[in-house]
Scaffold this active site. Sequence first.
Site, PDB file in Angstrom:
ATOM      1  N   ASP A   1      -5.327   5.011  -3.085  1.00 53.66           N
ATOM      2  CA  ASP A   1      -6.293   5.818  -2.347  1.00 53.66           C
ATOM      3  C   ASP A   1      -7.572   5.069  -1.989  1.00 53.66           C
ATOM      4  O   ASP A   1      -8.382   5.559  -1.210  1.00 53.66           O
ATOM      5  CB  ASP A   1      -6.637   7.087  -3.138  1.00 53.66           C
ATOM      6  CG  ASP A   1      -7.012   6.804  -4.591  1.00 53.66           C
ATOM      7  OD1 ASP A   1      -7.675   5.778  -4.852  1.00 53.66           O
ATOM      8  OD2 ASP A   1      -6.631   7.612  -5.464  1.00 53.66           O
TER       9      ASP A   1
ATOM     10  N   HIS B   1      -0.830  -1.992  -6.386  1.00 50.33           N
ATOM     11  CA  HIS B   1       0.158  -1.417  -5.472  1.00 50.33           C
ATOM     12  C   HIS B   1      -0.387  -1.296  -4.060  1.00 50.33           C
ATOM     13  O   HIS B   1       0.114  -0.508  -3.257  1.00 50.33           O
ATOM     14  CB  HIS B   1       0.626  -0.051  -5.982  1.00 50.33           C
ATOM     15  CG  HIS B   1       1.348  -0.117  -7.282  1.00 50.33           C
ATOM     16  ND1 HIS B   1       1.525   0.968  -8.106  1.00 50.33           N
ATOM     17  CD2 HIS B   1       1.946  -1.161  -7.923  1.00 50.33           C
ATOM     18  CE1 HIS B   1       2.194   0.601  -9.189  1.00 50.33           C
ATOM     19  NE2 HIS B   1       2.452  -0.677  -9.094  1.00 50.33           N
TER      20      HIS B   1
ATOM     21  N   CYS C   1       1.311  -5.290  10.781  1.00 43.62           N
ATOM     22  CA  CYS C   1       2.463  -5.166  11.675  1.00 43.62           C
ATOM     23  C   CYS C   1       3.679  -5.806  11.029  1.00 43.62           C
ATOM     24  O   CYS C   1       3.625  -6.936  10.545  1.00 43.62           O
ATOM     25  CB  CYS C   1       2.169  -5.850  13.007  1.00 43.62           C
ATOM     26  SG  CYS C   1       3.603  -5.915  14.115  1.00 43.62           S
TER      27      CYS C   1
ATOM     28  N   CYS D   1       0.994  -6.597  19.523  1.00 43.09           N
ATOM     29  CA  CYS D   1       2.322  -6.696  20.135  1.00 43.09           C
ATOM     30  C   CYS D   1       2.327  -6.064  21.524  1.00 43.09           C
ATOM     31  O   CYS D   1       2.907  -6.602  22.472  1.00 43.09           O
ATOM     32  CB  CYS D   1       3.362  -6.000  19.253  1.00 43.09           C
ATOM     33  SG  CYS D   1       3.843  -6.897  17.771  1.00 43.09           S
TER      34      CYS D   1
ATOM     35  N   GLY E   1      -5.609   7.190 -17.375  1.00 40.23           N
ATOM     36  CA  GLY E   1      -4.919   8.011 -16.388  1.00 40.23           C
ATOM     37  C   GLY E   1      -3.605   7.482 -15.892  1.00 40.23           C
ATOM     38  O   GLY E   1      -3.237   7.715 -14.739  1.00 40.23           O
ATOM     39  N   THR E   2      -2.852   6.792 -16.727  1.00 44.53           N
ATOM     40  CA  THR E   2      -1.546   6.289 -16.328  1.00 44.53           C
ATOM     41  C   THR E   2      -0.601   6.305 -17.514  1.00 44.53           C
ATOM     42  O   THR E   2      -1.018   6.035 -18.647  1.00 44.53           O
ATOM     43  CB  THR E   2      -1.626   4.859 -15.756  1.00 44.53           C
ATOM     44  OG1 THR E   2      -0.298   4.352 -15.543  1.00 44.53           O
ATOM     45  CG2 THR E   2      -2.365   3.920 -16.684  1.00 44.53           C
ATOM     46  N   SER E   3       0.668   6.601 -17.256  1.00 41.50           N
ATOM     47  CA  SER E   3       1.679   6.582 -18.313  1.00 41.50           C
ATOM     48  C   SER E   3       2.312   5.213 -18.472  1.00 41.50           C
ATOM     49  O   SER E   3       3.154   5.011 -19.342  1.00 41.50           O
ATOM     50  CB  SER E   3       2.768   7.621 -18.017  1.00 41.50           C
ATOM     51  OG  SER E   3       3.374   7.348 -16.756  1.00 41.50           O
TER      52      SER E   3
ATOM     53  N   SER F   1      -6.135   9.480 -21.519  1.00 41.69           N
ATOM     54  CA  SER F   1      -5.287  10.242 -20.599  1.00 41.69           C
ATOM     55  C   SER F   1      -5.038  11.615 -21.208  1.00 41.69           C
ATOM     56  O   SER F   1      -5.447  11.895 -22.334  1.00 41.69           O
ATOM     57  CB  SER F   1      -3.962   9.519 -20.359  1.00 41.69           C
ATOM     58  OG  SER F   1      -3.283  10.051 -19.235  1.00 41.69           O
TER      59      SER F   1
ATOM     60  N   CYS G   1      -9.692  12.879 -18.099  1.00 40.20           N
ATOM     61  CA  CYS G   1     -10.333  11.559 -18.080  1.00 40.20           C
ATOM     62  C   CYS G   1     -11.835  11.661 -17.837  1.00 40.20           C
ATOM     63  O   CYS G   1     -12.625  10.947 -18.485  1.00 40.20           O
ATOM     64  CB  CYS G   1      -9.705  10.688 -16.991  1.00 40.20           C
ATOM     65  SG  CYS G   1      -7.948  10.351 -17.200  1.00 40.20           S
TER      66      CYS G   1
END
Length: 502
Positions: A272, A289, A297, A324, A406-408, A431, A448
């Site tokens: 985000d 990520h 492109c 393009c 905040g993550t597993s 978490s 959190c």
Amino acid sequence: MVKGKRPVGRPRKSWPVKEPQPPRVRVEEVEDDQQVGHLTVQPGRARNELEERVNDLGDSWETESLFEDVIEDIAEDKFFDDVDACTPEQAVRYRQQLRAIGPQEFCKATVDSGAITAKKLLTAFGIRPPAFLEGLPDDAYFGLLTLALSRELTKRAKLLKYNTIDDAVALLKRSRNIVVLTGAGISTSLGIPDFRSKETGLYSQLEKLGLGISDPQEVFNIDIFRDDPTIFYSVAKDILPDTKGLFSPTHAFIAKLQNMDKLLTNYSQNIDNIEANAGIKPEKLVQCHGSFATATCQKCGHKVSGDAIFADIKAGNIPRCTKCIDALRGNGTMKRKRSYNKSTGKKLRRRKSKDDDDSDDDQYDIPAAGVMKPDVTFFGEPLPDEFTQRLVKHDRDLVDLVIVIGTSLKVAPVSEVVPYLPPHIPQIYISRTPVGHINFDIDLLGDCDVVVAELCRRAGWDLNHSMVPPDQEVDIRLEKGYKSRHIFTVVKPDSPEKTPQA
């Protein structure tokens, strides 16, 4: 080294593989339920008997493979009160005993001696006896117990001296090179869904849309995107963050660490790009990520700001590469008479999309401009080079505190960051729910935003965020059976109205 692609799926093994026998490792005595070590299970008589029995039961590798597939699903990082289970105190003792004497002697002293059944012993290690084994002889549980012991003994060893909230605050105040690893849980207070929560998670929502795919995660599969980008872009407008410069108290907390010269690196799994809203500097941030901040492109590699394709995404269109398009126009190749199939004498026709107009384009081949893809790391794509380079060549030698928020930690290779860092470095987990596959020194469970605000209050730091009520009071209690797992609950105000801050 932590390196690789986001996995597309978990491969099943096709035959049993014997691992080399590692040397025995000296293990210190533990003091609570979470204390584990790096001791690898030694292939001894007791373990071999367990394996032989379960192999006889299934008469092939498939039984063990089945257990490997289900063990994470039936593992619960808590103590059981609805089955014939070990008490918290018994579980602590069994875990201590396992580390103190090793798996071979442990099996002799417990299951082999008849002191406890394998079925009940599973519960000491957070494994709920599966329903499909109910009613079978106790030796049917041996294979699962073998894996449970291996799972327990390969975890990082908890550092005994860190247990309390005061310990966590002291670590925050003294540390100068903090690695913060964040997941979707730090953005949910802004109305952005996480990925894996039941009912409310993004994958759960995608599953209900009938996209013609077998798994909602395939929306983020690079091979499927390249074959048919319409699947991703049919839902991208609902995924696209629209935060308008807002950020949560947890983002503000990370920015505060940065501004106090305490933040070494923020490894974010989120796409985000809210970290930018909070003022976290690019040189302090690794977006593992990727994010919607930029787009590329897929034909020519031209990169643009993410804002440049947002209008198309929100309209449900497939964004095309302007470079393009300009090149096609400059070459005079925007339209070309449609070719004939020499064998049939008929014109070759292309499949029309909703972006086509109703002109006489059917008479032409139109060379397509490349499809723009947000620089989000899809499953099957390599993670950014910066991820591995910074972790291996910079952070591993400098880090003095690890905070996971905040993550597993279920998606590789990011899930391997914490185990890769030096085990003597303190680790704090924040978490709503605990994890069982990684052993942290201090678990701070709850919202959190609530947890980090309370840590700042106790440290004497002003978080200064509109979503944190000035009169907020938090009740903190230890979870039963644990010395270092704390549950945070807001008691005042009863129902705080959160207004995201810009």
